[in-house]
Design a protein around this motif. Structure first.
Motif, PDB file in Angstrom:
ATOM      1  N   GLY A   1       6.990   4.884  -2.292  1.00 32.64           N
ATOM      2  CA  GLY A   1       7.725   4.153  -1.279  1.00 32.64           C
ATOM      3  C   GLY A   1       6.760   3.403  -0.376  1.00 32.64           C
ATOM      4  N   ASP A   2       7.291   2.712   0.619  1.00 31.08           N
ATOM      5  CA  ASP A   2       6.419   2.065   1.600  1.00 31.08           C
ATOM      6  C   ASP A   2       5.771   3.143   2.459  1.00 31.08           C
ATOM      7  OD1 ASP A   2       7.348  -0.287   0.581  1.00 31.08           O
ATOM      8  OD2 ASP A   2       8.041  -1.102   2.493  1.00 31.08           O
ATOM      9  N   THR A   3       4.459   3.080   2.600  1.00 28.18           N
ATOM     10  CA  THR A   3       3.788   4.146   3.341  1.00 28.18           C
ATOM     11  C   THR A   3       2.379   3.754   3.751  1.00 28.18           C
ATOM     12  OG1 THR A   3       3.116   6.488   3.270  1.00 28.18           O
ATOM     13  CG2 THR A   3       2.896   5.234   1.228  1.00 28.18           C
ATOM     14  N   GLY A   4       1.960   4.264   4.872  1.00 25.97           N
ATOM     15  CA  GLY A   4       0.557   4.252   5.207  1.00 25.97           C
ATOM     16  C   GLY A   4      -0.132   5.411   4.499  1.00 25.97           C
ATOM     17  N   TYR A   5      -1.455   5.380   4.508  1.00 26.46           N
ATOM     18  CA  TYR A   5      -2.195   6.479   3.897  1.00 26.46           C
ATOM     19  C   TYR A   5      -2.210   7.675   4.837  1.00 26.46           C
ATOM     20  CZ  TYR A   5      -5.863   9.296   1.890  1.00 26.46           C
ATOM     21  OH  TYR A   5      -6.559  10.352   1.352  1.00 26.46           O
ATOM     22  N   GLY A   6      -2.130   8.877   4.259  1.00 20.40           N
ATOM     23  CA  GLY A   6      -2.167  10.073   5.086  1.00 20.40           C
ATOM     24  C   GLY A   6      -2.330  11.337   4.263  1.00 20.40           C
ATOM     25  N   GLU A   7      -2.355  12.454   4.973  1.00 14.06           N
ATOM     26  CA  GLU A   7      -2.520  13.752   4.326  1.00 14.06           C
ATOM     27  C   GLU A   7      -1.305  14.150   3.495  1.00 14.06           C
ATOM     28  OE1 GLU A   7      -5.257  15.802   4.304  1.00 14.06           O
ATOM     29  OE2 GLU A   7      -6.214  14.011   5.148  1.00 14.06           O
TER      30      GLU A   7
END
Length: 366
Positions: free
Chosen positions: A254-260
């Motif tokens: 999906g649309d997302t920023g990078y993260g844990e």
């Protein structure tokens, strides 16, 4: 009546007519408000709105929202839009052998998948525009090669969130009689119900909720993004999807920023055979809610993907980068990695059981 008074009366009449036209226009079904039941217990819902976990700002710019919007519309970006139609290779989906395991990218974030006896359609948008404002956010020439008639019966329709480039009423109207089951984050399914989809065929869930069916589990997984189709934000949830069968695991970010959350998804659900990762529409002013190509490459490693496809690029201009930049940069970032980076043309068949299939660097042929 003085000339100034006449001009004022004329301007007020125009403004009133524009206001009335806007009110009438906003009564269309595509502008319906979502109907959302608050989750009983959630660490990302408070006071009627969903939020990211951890909390991040949508914009990191010092400019106001209207200044950013103005620059988005009018700032010149070199090669933001292709000078000629993009190449494609249209696969006849109706002619597929039911036993074939394939994925077809339809541009931007729309994917058709058939594997292990089931069919899936993700975030379908077949309209020429992805915007509440007619004539804006037009699809690049050559990218809109599919329509609803080209889609066979679909077992599962997956909608990741309610933005216009992922949730498109005209497309869904054309698909209505072909869909077995809709799966969407909290609140997003309510749009489809209001647009005529049977309520019993719409499953809504929170992050890590799963729709369980014969031989397949479809999990809604976390993403770092936001929602809203007009001015009100975050009344509905956003997510990615993890599709698990006995033979295969597929992740759509999906649309997302990078993260844990990518490492967490791997810890909870295991490694993935295929990861379809957002790669496009990034900008330093909204770096928390969209991944750069290099971050997408890192996310592929985080989920132990064997193969990777890129999404959210090559169809709409939603950020200040060249149209070919996402595929060029993720290809470079994927060199030497353990996963297999696949770069099909729009509409080209990807054979999931053929590890030797090769693809063109087609975005370089401009």
């Amino acid at each position: 009546m003085s000339i100034m008074r006449r001009i004022f009366t004329w301007l007020m009449s125009i403004l009133i007519l524009l206001a009335l036209a806007s009110i009438i226009y906003l009564q269309q079904p595509q502008f319906v408000a979502p109907r959302v039941e608050a989750p009983v217990a959630s660490d990302h819902f408070a006071e009627g709105h969903f939020h990211n976990n951890p909390l991040v700002p949508v914009s990191t710019s010092d400019e106001g929202q209207f200044a950013l919007f103005y620059r988005f519309l009018f700032q010149e970006v070199i090669d933001a839009i292709p000078e000629k139609p993009l190449p494609s290779k249209k696969t006849d989906l109706h002619a597929l052998d039911p036993q074939d395991n394939v994925v077809v990218w339809m541009g931007h974030s729309t994917y058709f998948m058939q594997f292990d006896g089931k069919t899936y359609l993700i975030d379908p948008v077949f309209s020429d525009y992805a915007s509440p404002v007619p004539g804006t956010n037009k699809a690049f020439p050559g990218t809109n090669i599919y329509d609803a008639e080209d889609i066979p019966a679909v077992d599962y329709l997956l909608i990741s969130h309610d933005h216009w480039d992922h949730l498109d009423l005209p497309t869904l109207e054309g698909l209505k009689g072909k869909v077995g089951q809709v799966i969407a984050p909290l609140g997003v399914g309510s749009y489809l119900i209001q647009w005529g989809f049977a309520q019993e065929r719409v499953f809504e869930g929170d992050w890590y909720d799963a729709f369980e069916d014969a031989d397949v589990s479809i999990y809604l997984v976390p993403s770092i993004h936001f929602s809203g189709r007009l001015l009100t934000r975050n009344r509905t949830l956003w997510s990615g999807f993890a599709i698990l069968t006995e033979k295969r695991k597929v992740l759509y970010s999906g649309d997302t920023g990078y993260g844990e959350h990518f490492k967490e998804i791997r810890e909870r659900l295991g490694a993935f055979d295929l990861a379809i990762l957002e790669d496009g529409q990034y900008n330093e002013n909204w770096a928390h809610i969209h991944m750069s190509p290099e971050q997408a490459a890192q996310a592929a490693q985080d989920v132990d993907a064997k193969a990777v496809l890129a999404a959210h690029n090559s169809k709409f201009k939603l950020a200040h980068h060249a149209w070919y930049d996402p595929l060029e940069r993720i290809s470079q970032a994927s060199e030497g990695q353990e996963y297999r980076m696949m770069t099909p043309l729009i509409g080209e068949r990807v054979n999931l059981d053929d590890d030797t299939q090769t693809f063109q660097d087609w975005w370089r042929q401009r």
